[in-house]
Design an enzyme around this catalytic site. Structure first.
Site, mmCIF file in Angstrom:
data_model
loop_
_atom_site.group_PDB
_atom_site.id
_atom_site.type_symbol
_atom_site.label_atom_id
_atom_site.label_comp_id
_atom_site.label_asym_id
_atom_site.label_seq_id
_atom_site.Cartn_x
_atom_site.Cartn_y
_atom_site.Cartn_z
ATOM 1 C CE LYS A 8 -2.846 1.976 7.528
ATOM 2 N NZ LYS A 8 -3.671 2.873 6.717
ATOM 3 N NE ARG A 42 4.973 14.915 10.832
ATOM 4 C CZ ARG A 42 4.390 14.206 9.863
ATOM 5 N NH1 ARG A 42 3.897 13.020 10.108
ATOM 6 N NH2 ARG A 42 4.295 14.693 8.648
ATOM 7 C CB THR A 101 -7.049 -4.931 2.694
ATOM 8 O OG1 THR A 101 -6.061 -4.668 3.696
ATOM 9 C CG2 THR A 101 -6.977 -3.857 1.620
ATOM 10 C CD GLN A 117 -2.263 4.200 10.850
ATOM 11 O OE1 GLN A 117 -3.494 4.174 10.782
ATOM 12 N NE2 GLN A 117 -1.526 4.815 9.954
ATOM 13 C CG ASP A 148 -2.013 1.030 1.117
ATOM 14 O OD1 ASP A 148 -2.364 1.410 -0.020
ATOM 15 O OD2 ASP A 148 -2.531 1.462 2.160
ATOM 16 C CG HIS A 183 -4.105 10.664 2.926
ATOM 17 N ND1 HIS A 183 -5.130 10.571 3.849
ATOM 18 C CD2 HIS A 183 -3.202 9.700 3.269
ATOM 19 C CE1 HIS A 183 -4.865 9.585 4.701
ATOM 20 N NE2 HIS A 183 -3.696 9.049 4.379
ATOM 21 C CG ASP A 240 -5.365 0.294 4.059
ATOM 22 O OD1 ASP A 240 -5.352 -0.769 4.696
ATOM 23 O OD2 ASP A 240 -4.475 1.156 4.149
ATOM 24 C CD GLU A 263 -5.634 4.634 5.131
ATOM 25 O OE1 GLU A 263 -4.983 3.854 4.403
ATOM 26 O OE2 GLU A 263 -5.100 5.366 5.994
ATOM 27 C CD GLU A 320 -5.440 2.940 0.254
ATOM 28 O OE1 GLU A 320 -4.634 2.346 -0.495
ATOM 29 O OE2 GLU A 320 -5.245 3.135 1.468
ATOM 30 N NE ARG A 330 -7.081 6.432 10.112
ATOM 31 C CZ ARG A 330 -6.475 6.181 8.957
ATOM 32 N NH1 ARG A 330 -5.223 5.730 8.938
ATOM 33 N NH2 ARG A 330 -7.094 6.376 7.819
ATOM 34 C CB THR A 356 -5.942 7.728 1.956
ATOM 35 O OG1 THR A 356 -5.689 6.714 2.915
ATOM 36 C CG2 THR A 356 -7.297 8.358 2.183
ATOM 37 C CD GLU A 411 -7.345 12.682 4.699
ATOM 38 O OE1 GLU A 411 -6.937 13.502 3.861
ATOM 39 O OE2 GLU A 411 -7.535 11.482 4.446
HETATM 40 MN MN MN Z 1 -3.883 2.831 3.000
#
Ligand code: MN
Length: 398
Positions: A241, A132, A245, A228, A116, A123, A221, A187, A189, A225, A332, A346
């Site tokens: 993850k 961050r 999928t 992760q 991936d 994104h 995907d 996600e 994709e 969070r 994503t 997001e």
């Molecule tokens: Mn992904």
């Protein structure tokens, strides 16, 4: 024009013809191609010598057919088109059309390796700002190579498969706790399926993309969070993850997307030689994300910074070989606007801005929620084709 009832004017008309694997009446898996609201049984067609593909259409996955290579992919597609358009073939072919409503769609490909990427600048910038704050949104390597990670091929499932909420570790003020994820996300994709393998030690050039890649699937995907965020440093995503999928049941061949290739966004700074793809084409795929039946986002794939040809070249620059059935996903898909993002991370800005769904509000996924991703692409002469759907419903943690 096709003689198949109801197929002309459909987004699954004769210019689309995606491949899949189906089962009807509890029988064996069979390869088919979608036309309108029918599945054309290609196993039956090959057994009757209507289509010749070296016996590969009588198998339970697309892998054998995908390994044949582009000349055969194109000639089989031309033959299928002829069978579905020339009324002279109607009597032989019509008994091999199965109503879509009567079939179970299966995973079309035996997935070899799954990779991936992380190729949307929007994104990556959004995630950088959320995780961050106050720092540059992109890390220093991002515009020099397509970032990716190795996923888990064995947990790639076909659209419609329920997804069990994963359990794992997450951080808390009192230290790590173990339990069901409380920040389960999607996600949206696009995935690329490799047909023709490469030799260990060889590199695949950006120019050879269409020789190796058979077609395109839609991908969800699923991402926990909280798991992760606690696990990903320093080696990248892992259990957040790998629990599932989802991919669409239909694989859209590249030949059906000839009118969908468009210039990809300019790349600045210039990329290194092995990533320089001229003419640098992306795909004008228009995704839509439905959350419990409400359309919450329309991610535009044409905005992706790295192209699928660049991703393939990067995947093999170290001599890693391709296998038939390899799946690599784009990352994503997010456009510049909030209504164009491919994750709920997001959409709700890290959970800080809940969205309204009917009478309820959501940040991340609740048990019982269903997410469906669809896409369309430009077809010939101003028409539009559909790329199937990838859907899944969240089941409670076990
Ligand atoms: Mn992904």
């Amino acid at each position: 024009m096709t003689w198949v009832t109801g197929a002309d004017g459909s987004p699954y008309g004769v210019t689309n013809l995606p491949y899949g694997v189906f089962r009807s009446d509890g029988g064996e898996p069979r390869i088919g191609v979608r036309i309108g609201s029918w599945v054309f049984d290609l196993a039956g067609a090959e057994a009757a010598d209507l289509v010749l593909a070296a016996g590969t259409l009588c198998r339970p996955t697309l892998n054998g057919f995908m390994a044949l290579g582009r000349p055969q992919w194109t000639s089989v597609r031309q033959r299928i088109t002829e069978l579905l358009t020339d009324p002279a073939h109607r009597a032989a072919v019509e008994p091999l059309l199965v109503p879509l409503a009567d079939v179970e769609l299966l995973l079309p490909v035996e997935v070899a390796d799954y990779v991936d990427f992380y190729s949307s600048e929007h994104h990556a910038s959004n995630v950088g700002q959320i995780f961050r704050p106050g720092q540059p949104p992109l890390l220093p390597n991002w515009k020099h190579l397509p970032i990716g990670y190795h996923g888990r091929a064995g947990t790639v499932v076909v659209s419609g498969t329920p997804v069990t909420r994963p359990t794992g570790q997450r951080a808390s003020a009192e230290g790590p706790v173990t339990g069901p994820s409380v920040r389960l996300d999607i996600e949206a994709e696009v995935g690329f399926v490799v047909g023709v393998p490469s030799t260990l030690g060889d590199r695949v050039s950006v120019d050879d993309f269409a020789d190796h890649v058979f077609g395109v699937v839609l991908v969800n995907d699923w991402s926990a969070r909280d798991i992760q965020a606690w696990e990903y440093q320093p080696l990248g995503p892992f259990l957040g993850k790998s629990f599932a999928t989802s991919v669409s049941a239909w694989v859209t061949p590249l030949d059906a997307l000839a009118d969908a290739f468009v210039p990809a966004p300019d790349q600045d700074p210039p990329v290194v030689d092995y990533l320089r793809d001229v003419p640098h084409l992306g795909l004008d795929l228009r995704l839509a994300v439905e959350w419990n039946g409400e359309r919450v986002s329309e991610p535009p794939f044409a905005t992706m910074y790295w192209t699928p040809a660049q991703q393939l070249a990067h995947l093999t620059v170290n001599g890693a070989s391709l296998r038939t059935g390899d799946l690599y996903a784009s990352g994503t898909v997010s456009g510049p606007d909030r209504g164009q993002v491919g994750s709920f991370l997001e959409l709700t800005w890290g959970g800080a801005e809940p969205v309204r769904l009917g009478a309820e509000t959501r940040t991340f996924l609740a048990d019982g929620d269903t997410v469906t991703i669809t896409a369309t692409a430009p077809g010939p002469d101003g028409t539009s084709i559909a790329l199937g759907e990838v859907t899944g419903t969240v089941r409670p943690a076990r």
